[in-house]
Motif scaffolding. Structure first.
Motif, mmCIF file in Angstrom:
data_model
loop_
_atom_site.group_PDB
_atom_site.id
_atom_site.type_symbol
_atom_site.label_atom_id
_atom_site.label_comp_id
_atom_site.label_asym_id
_atom_site.label_seq_id
_atom_site.Cartn_x
_atom_site.Cartn_y
_atom_site.Cartn_z
ATOM 1 N N ALA A 33 8.283 0.491 -9.469
ATOM 2 C CA ALA A 33 9.548 0.037 -9.602
ATOM 3 C C ALA A 33 10.464 1.276 -9.196
ATOM 4 C CB ALA A 33 9.800 -0.307 -11.219
ATOM 5 N N LEU A 34 10.645 2.384 -9.763
ATOM 6 C CA LEU A 34 11.553 3.331 -9.343
ATOM 7 C C LEU A 34 11.754 3.601 -7.787
ATOM 8 C CD1 LEU A 34 10.569 6.169 -12.124
ATOM 9 C CD2 LEU A 34 12.897 5.093 -11.910
ATOM 10 N N PHE A 41 0.911 -1.288 0.092
ATOM 11 C CA PHE A 41 -0.020 -0.021 0.089
ATOM 12 C C PHE A 41 0.853 1.286 -0.038
ATOM 13 C CE2 PHE A 41 -2.374 3.513 2.037
ATOM 14 C CZ PHE A 41 -3.409 3.523 1.358
ATOM 15 N N ALA A 42 2.013 1.293 0.723
ATOM 16 C CA ALA A 42 2.867 2.491 0.663
ATOM 17 C C ALA A 42 3.483 2.488 -0.335
ATOM 18 C CB ALA A 42 3.832 2.326 1.930
ATOM 19 N N GLU A 43 4.055 1.560 -0.942
ATOM 20 C CA GLU A 43 4.580 1.732 -2.514
ATOM 21 C C GLU A 43 3.780 2.460 -3.325
ATOM 22 O OE1 GLU A 43 7.551 -2.147 -2.129
ATOM 23 O OE2 GLU A 43 5.613 -2.311 -3.346
ATOM 24 N N ARG A 44 2.419 2.020 -3.489
ATOM 25 C CA ARG A 44 1.468 2.422 -4.421
ATOM 26 C C ARG A 44 1.097 3.954 -4.366
ATOM 27 N NH1 ARG A 44 2.007 -2.576 -4.674
ATOM 28 N NH2 ARG A 44 1.549 -3.824 -6.433
ATOM 29 N N TRP A 45 0.760 4.014 -2.839
ATOM 30 C CA TRP A 45 0.258 5.509 -2.457
ATOM 31 C C TRP A 45 1.342 6.420 -2.638
ATOM 32 C CZ3 TRP A 45 1.142 9.547 0.581
ATOM 33 C CH2 TRP A 45 0.212 10.436 0.999
ATOM 34 N N HIS A 68 4.156 10.996 -5.385
ATOM 35 C CA HIS A 68 5.265 11.620 -5.865
ATOM 36 C C HIS A 68 5.990 11.576 -7.225
ATOM 37 C CE1 HIS A 68 6.397 12.287 -1.707
ATOM 38 N NE2 HIS A 68 5.760 11.551 -1.269
ATOM 39 N N LEU A 69 5.232 10.681 -8.022
ATOM 40 C CA LEU A 69 5.540 10.444 -9.300
ATOM 41 C C LEU A 69 4.513 10.367 -10.285
ATOM 42 C CD1 LEU A 69 8.329 7.768 -9.094
ATOM 43 C CD2 LEU A 69 8.762 10.129 -9.626
ATOM 44 N N PRO A 70 3.659 11.796 -10.344
ATOM 45 C CA PRO A 70 2.291 11.757 -11.006
ATOM 46 C C PRO A 70 2.248 11.338 -12.504
ATOM 47 C CG PRO A 70 2.717 13.778 -10.283
ATOM 48 C CD PRO A 70 4.034 13.001 -9.654
ATOM 49 N N GLY A 71 3.202 11.607 -12.974
ATOM 50 C CA GLY A 71 3.429 11.667 -14.649
ATOM 51 C C GLY A 71 3.671 10.360 -15.044
ATOM 52 N N VAL A 72 4.210 9.336 -14.146
ATOM 53 C CA VAL A 72 4.628 8.083 -14.517
ATOM 54 C C VAL A 72 3.611 7.129 -14.358
ATOM 55 C CG1 VAL A 72 6.421 6.468 -13.908
ATOM 56 C CG2 VAL A 72 6.975 8.996 -13.755
ATOM 57 N N ALA A 73 3.571 6.048 -15.247
ATOM 58 C CA ALA A 73 2.662 4.902 -14.805
ATOM 59 C C ALA A 73 2.962 4.264 -13.597
ATOM 60 C CB ALA A 73 2.627 3.847 -16.166
ATOM 61 N N LEU A 74 1.924 3.859 -13.041
ATOM 62 C CA LEU A 74 1.882 3.183 -11.498
ATOM 63 C C LEU A 74 2.931 2.162 -11.538
ATOM 64 C CD1 LEU A 74 0.985 3.541 -8.748
ATOM 65 C CD2 LEU A 74 -0.790 2.130 -9.219
#
Length: 83
Positions: free
Chosen positions: A78-79, A58-62, A67-73
Motif C-alpha cells: 500500500a505504501l 509481482f513487482a509490487e510485492r517483490w 525495500h520495506l523489510p520491517g513492514v507487513a507485506l
C-alpha cells in the motif's frame, strides 16, 4: 513524494519516494518483461510474466519485501502504491 505506478516511454514504472523500483513493459509476444531494482545498485532482477496485471502485482510485492523489510507485506505494498 512521488509513489505508485506511472506510464512513461511505453512502459510502466513503479516509483517510491521519487525512486524508480521497477519497470514493466509488454513485449511483442504478449508477455510482460520486468526489471526490478533491489536496495543495492547491483541487485537487479529481470523477470518475465504472463501479462501486464500479474507483472505489476509481482513487482509490487517483490519491491515491497526488499525495500520495506520491517513492514507487513500488505502495508508495504500500500505504501509503495501510494495509497
Amino acid at each position: 513524494m512521488d509513489s505508485g505506478w506511472r506510464e512513461a516511454w511505453g512502459r510502466w514504472e513503479l516509483r517510491y519516494q521519487g525512486k524508480m523500483l521497477a519497470a514493466v513493459y509488454v513485449a511483442t509476444d504478449g508477455n510482460a518483461r520486468m526489471t526490478l531494482q533491489g536496495q543495492m545498485l547491483w541487485q537487479v532482477k529481470h523477470v518475465t510474466a504472463g501479462g501486464l496485471g500479474p507483472a505489476k502485482r509481482f513487482a509490487e510485492r517483490w519491491c515491497a519485501a526488499r525495500h520495506l523489510p520491517g513492514v507487513a507485506l500488505v502495508d508495504a505494498v500500500a505504501l509503495i502504491r501510494g495509497q
